[in-house]
Write a protein that holds these residues in place. Structure first.
Motif, PDB file in Angstrom:
ATOM      1  N   TYR A 103       3.662  -0.904   4.458  1.00 47.09           N
ATOM      2  CA  TYR A 103       2.874  -0.166   3.544  1.00 47.09           C
ATOM      3  C   TYR A 103       4.317   1.187   3.668  1.00 47.09           C
ATOM      4  O   TYR A 103       4.643   1.495   4.660  1.00 47.09           O
ATOM      5  CB  TYR A 103       1.536   0.615   5.054  1.00 47.09           C
ATOM      6  CG  TYR A 103       1.229  -0.339   5.837  1.00 47.09           C
ATOM      7  CD1 TYR A 103      -0.454  -0.331   4.919  1.00 47.09           C
ATOM      8  CD2 TYR A 103       0.551  -1.533   6.028  1.00 47.09           C
ATOM      9  CE1 TYR A 103      -2.044  -0.526   4.763  1.00 47.09           C
ATOM     10  CE2 TYR A 103      -0.350  -2.231   6.488  1.00 47.09           C
ATOM     11  CZ  TYR A 103      -1.894  -1.872   5.802  1.00 47.09           C
ATOM     12  OH  TYR A 103      -3.196  -2.391   5.919  1.00 47.09           O
ATOM     13  N   LYS A 134      -0.270   2.572   7.183  1.00 47.96           N
ATOM     14  CA  LYS A 134      -1.174   2.165   8.196  1.00 47.96           C
ATOM     15  C   LYS A 134      -2.283   2.354   8.968  1.00 47.96           C
ATOM     16  O   LYS A 134      -1.223   3.034   9.921  1.00 47.96           O
ATOM     17  CB  LYS A 134      -0.145   0.949   9.223  1.00 47.96           C
ATOM     18  CG  LYS A 134      -0.776  -0.625   9.862  1.00 47.96           C
ATOM     19  CD  LYS A 134       0.514  -1.509  10.610  1.00 47.96           C
ATOM     20  CE  LYS A 134      -0.571  -2.608  11.262  1.00 47.96           C
ATOM     21  NZ  LYS A 134      -1.485  -3.792  10.061  1.00 47.96           N
ATOM     22  N   SER A 148       3.413   3.019  -5.055  1.00 47.72           N
ATOM     23  CA  SER A 148       3.731   1.922  -5.143  1.00 47.72           C
ATOM     24  C   SER A 148       3.176   0.531  -6.322  1.00 47.72           C
ATOM     25  O   SER A 148       4.067   0.049  -6.841  1.00 47.72           O
ATOM     26  CB  SER A 148       2.236   0.529  -4.413  1.00 47.72           C
ATOM     27  OG  SER A 148       0.900   0.852  -4.161  1.00 47.72           O
ATOM     28  N   SER A 208      -7.029   1.714   4.967  1.00 50.59           N
ATOM     29  CA  SER A 208      -6.037   0.935   5.216  1.00 50.59           C
ATOM     30  C   SER A 208      -6.496  -0.031   6.029  1.00 50.59           C
ATOM     31  O   SER A 208      -7.272  -1.623   5.510  1.00 50.59           O
ATOM     32  CB  SER A 208      -5.031   1.403   5.574  1.00 50.59           C
ATOM     33  OG  SER A 208      -4.286   2.245   4.635  1.00 50.59           O
ATOM     34  N   SER A 217       0.821  -1.064   0.023  1.00 52.18           N
ATOM     35  CA  SER A 217       0.184   0.032  -0.121  1.00 52.18           C
ATOM     36  C   SER A 217       1.249   1.253   0.022  1.00 52.18           C
ATOM     37  O   SER A 217       1.784   1.398   0.330  1.00 52.18           O
ATOM     38  CB  SER A 217      -0.545  -0.113   1.277  1.00 52.18           C
ATOM     39  OG  SER A 217      -1.586   0.940   1.460  1.00 52.18           O
ATOM     40  N   SER A 218      -0.403   2.114  -0.658  1.00 45.01           N
ATOM     41  CA  SER A 218       1.170   3.179  -0.585  1.00 45.01           C
ATOM     42  C   SER A 218       1.000   4.462   0.935  1.00 45.01           C
ATOM     43  O   SER A 218       1.458   4.943   1.014  1.00 45.01           O
ATOM     44  CB  SER A 218       0.672   4.145  -1.686  1.00 45.01           C
ATOM     45  OG  SER A 218       0.940   3.349  -3.529  1.00 45.01           O
ATOM     46  N   CYS A 238      -1.078  -3.886  -5.737  1.00 43.08           N
ATOM     47  CA  CYS A 238      -0.505  -2.820  -5.268  1.00 43.08           C
ATOM     48  C   CYS A 238      -1.740  -1.569  -5.821  1.00 43.08           C
ATOM     49  O   CYS A 238      -3.132  -1.498  -5.660  1.00 43.08           O
ATOM     50  CB  CYS A 238       0.101  -2.194  -6.201  1.00 43.08           C
ATOM     51  SG  CYS A 238       1.994  -3.500  -6.846  1.00 43.08           S
ATOM     52  N   TRP A 239      -1.998  -0.691  -4.275  1.00 42.81           N
ATOM     53  CA  TRP A 239      -2.873  -0.119  -4.035  1.00 42.81           C
ATOM     54  C   TRP A 239      -2.217   1.416  -3.802  1.00 42.81           C
ATOM     55  O   TRP A 239      -1.361   1.654  -3.272  1.00 42.81           O
ATOM     56  CB  TRP A 239      -3.926  -0.424  -2.623  1.00 42.81           C
ATOM     57  CG  TRP A 239      -4.455   0.707  -2.070  1.00 42.81           C
ATOM     58  CD1 TRP A 239      -6.094   1.205  -3.032  1.00 42.81           C
ATOM     59  CD2 TRP A 239      -5.687   1.072  -1.054  1.00 42.81           C
ATOM     60  NE1 TRP A 239      -5.920   2.192  -2.084  1.00 42.81           N
ATOM     61  CE2 TRP A 239      -6.131   1.930  -1.291  1.00 42.81           C
ATOM     62  CE3 TRP A 239      -4.722   0.571   0.176  1.00 42.81           C
ATOM     63  CZ2 TRP A 239      -6.815   2.316  -0.189  1.00 42.81           C
ATOM     64  CZ3 TRP A 239      -5.131   1.785   1.395  1.00 42.81           C
ATOM     65  CH2 TRP A 239      -6.065   2.179   1.799  1.00 42.81           C
ATOM     66  N   GLU A 265      -7.480  -3.682   3.920  1.00 41.20           N
ATOM     67  CA  GLU A 265      -7.191  -4.782   5.081  1.00 41.20           C
ATOM     68  C   GLU A 265      -8.459  -6.188   5.448  1.00 41.20           C
ATOM     69  O   GLU A 265      -7.987  -7.159   4.884  1.00 41.20           O
ATOM     70  CB  GLU A 265      -6.094  -4.149   5.865  1.00 41.20           C
ATOM     71  CG  GLU A 265      -5.334  -5.089   6.650  1.00 41.20           C
ATOM     72  CD  GLU A 265      -4.280  -5.255   7.535  1.00 41.20           C
ATOM     73  OE1 GLU A 265      -4.202  -5.718   8.421  1.00 41.20           O
ATOM     74  OE2 GLU A 265      -3.676  -4.247   7.313  1.00 41.20           O
TER      75      GLU A 265
END
Length: 565
Positions: free
Chosen positions: A94, A65, A131, A70, A61-62, A126-127, A74
């Protein structure tokens, strides 16, 4: 193939076993045959015990956390993976791209390669733009893994970085459905749009503008773009009837201090006279009313579904909408629950009366049964009057005990000062009053110097006596408007209303001298160190406490028996 191997092994086993038992029934243990049978069966046992190879998946993730988006994505991803019959290992990383510079990609690449050098990933999800850019531009990171690219509002990086085997998943929200649902449940004449002018922010504004222009009714629109949170709050407090607000995400307070969109939503919704709506489900609970919202949890579930479906198409569209509302907002804005979608999820809705009071109802039924039995007995004995009197006395006693318990629950038994629970209420009320009227508010955190030495030297009973006398001394020397609480151990927190930092320093110095001059039972004199801080505008208590705690630490470090601020 496996069946043929098993048949072959069975035949060998039977032949070997026949060599072990002769015709006459005498058992002959032939070591050679036993070893052969064991060696033949061992691979089959190992294969069956190992089972199916698990799928290894890395979610990159870009973003940071712990933020609501997020956490929700998740949660949805894990739910889909948990319900899948195939074994999988799911890893999360993250990047927190707000703190990551573009030229840091090389460092982050080496970090990922080093950390997961022993793991062969089947999929890399990739989010976020950063990322995706990292994984498509640095193809030597996990080169054999299939990239799953979740396209967001920024789009995708340069197309030459995307290979045919990469799977692109695009979230396709239905913004029109969201707006139509809101207008269906709420009579609206005017919409106030709250947003920003950056590339992504302006794109959100343009999307909403296009949706509103396509509506069959004429609605007045006012745009609050790049305003600070106080200007926005002011506009929302003076908005008229028939007006709603649409919040399109902000990442700061407008003065340069970074905030999460959820925190901004909490601030602007707090005193708003009109309902505030948005497109994102993760903002529920912050004050927005709800609607047909983009659910990151649904996005996570759909990503997992696409991966496990095994479809050959390298481009997939998912529809991440779900209906959800905040019950508190529905009540506040008098929105009829019957008008919302029947499939909508409602958060913060209290349970039904019977469910909420099931224990009380059960106790009540038992009590009623008891009273009926007692009443019958009393009637037979002609003692109804006396019995009623005793019940009343019992009720009054219980009521008095409950009142005493309520008081004791907020008092520290050793010092007689308020406890943390009680002063937290005072702090919350004072912060509201200070924010509303612009009055100063200061906090003093006092700690007894070398208190452990007192306990070790004189015993805990003397230490307790010292704390009791110190508390009485403070009560006699603070103002009636101040709140004093035992914060923990030998720490005392004083909430000083309507005084700024300079006045608080004078006040703290007065208390320090009073303590220094006092003759404590069993030990004589002692000293205290005091940290002092004045609350900044809009500052939450946890930040204020961190500063006053640092001030106390500074006082301790400066030699004790002094003030830190």
């Amino acid at each position: 193939m496996a069946v043929k191997k098993l048949q072959s092994l069975t035949r060998v086993f039977n032949e070997g076993f026949s060599g072990i038992v002769d015709i006459s029934g005498n058992l002959k243990i032939e070591i050679k045959n036993l070893i052969s049978i064991t060696l033949l069966l061992l691979p089959l046992i190992c294969v069956t015990s190992m089972g199916e190879e698990p799928i290894n998946v890395l979610f990159l993730s870009s973003f940071e956390k712990g933020i609501p988006a997020s956490t929700a994505l998740e949660r949805g991803l894990i739910r889909t993976f948990d319900t899948n019959s195939q074994k999988e290992n799911l890893y999360f990383e993250y990047m927190d791209s707000q703190k990551l510079e573009h030229d840091s990609y090389g460092f982050y690449k080496e970090y990922l390669k080093g950390k997961y050098s022993n793991i062969k990933f089947d999929y890399i999800i990739c989010w976020g733009f950063n990322s995706i850019e990292l994984l498509t531009s640095q193809r030597d990171i996990f080169p054999d893994s299939k990239r799953v690219l979740l396209e967001g509002s920024k789009g995708l990086p340069k197309e030459e970085g995307i290979l045919e085997r990469d799977l692109v998943i695009k979230s396709v929200p239905d913004y029109s459905a969201t707006v139509e649902e809101i207008l269906r449940i709420r009579e609206t004449e005017k919409i106030i749009v709250i947003g920003t002018s950056g590339k992504v922010g302006q794109n959100r504004v343009n999307i909403l503008k296009g949706v509103i222009e396509k509506l069959s009714r004429d609605i007045e629109v006012e745009y609050l773009i790049d305003r600070n949170i106080y200007e926005i709050s002011k506009e929302l407090t003076k908005a008229g009837d028939g007006t709603i607000a649409f919040y399109l995400l902000m990442f700061s307070d407008g003065f340069g201090e970074k905030l999460t969109p959820y925190e901004v939503s909490e601030i602007i919704c707090r005193n708003s006279r009109i309902p505030v709506f948005s497109f994102w489900k993760v903002l529920l609970g912050s004050g927005i009313a709800g609607g047909y919202l983009i659910s990151f949890e649904v996005i996570g579930e759909e990503i997992g579904r696409v991966i496990f479906s095994g479809e050959g198409n390298n481009y997939q569209e998912i529809f991440p909408m779900s209906a959800a509302y905040d019950y508190r907002a529905l009540e506040k804005w008098d929105i009829d629950e019957e008008r919302i979608l029947p499939t909508a999820r409602i958060i913060n809705k209290p349970p039904s009366f019977f469910l909420r009071h099931r224990v009380g109802i059960f106790v009540l039924l038992l009590t009623i049964t008891f009273i009926i039995i007692v009443s019958c007995l009393v009637y037979r004995q002609l003692l109804m009057k006396e019995t009623n009197k005793k019940f009343k006395e019992l009720y009054d006693e219980i009521k008095r005990k409950n009142q005493q318990l309520n008081i004791l629950s907020e008092i520290d038994p050793l010092t007689g000062l308020k406890n943390r629970r009680a002063i937290h209420k005072d702090i919350k009320n004072e912060m509201k009053r200070s924010s509303r009227y612009g009055t100063p508010m200061s906090v003093l955190l006092m700690d007894v110097d070398y208190f452990k030495r007192i306990n070790d030297t004189y015993g805990h009973s003397v230490g307790d006596k010292v704390l009791s006398e110190l508390s009485q001394l403070l009560r006699e020397n603070v103002r009636a408007t101040d709140s004093v609480a035992r914060w923990g151990g030998d720490e005392v927190l004083i909430l000083a209303a309507n005084i700024d930092l300079q006045e608080a320093i004078k006040f703290g110095e007065k208390l320090r001298r009073k303590v220094e001059e006092f003759d404590f039972t069993g030990i004589g004199g002692l000293t205290v160190s005091i940290g002092i801080s004045q609350r900044k505008p809009g500052e939450p208590f946890n930040k204020l406490y961190e500063r006053v705690d640092e001030a106390l630490y500074s006082a301790k470090k400066s030699g004790r028996n002094t003030l830190g601020h």
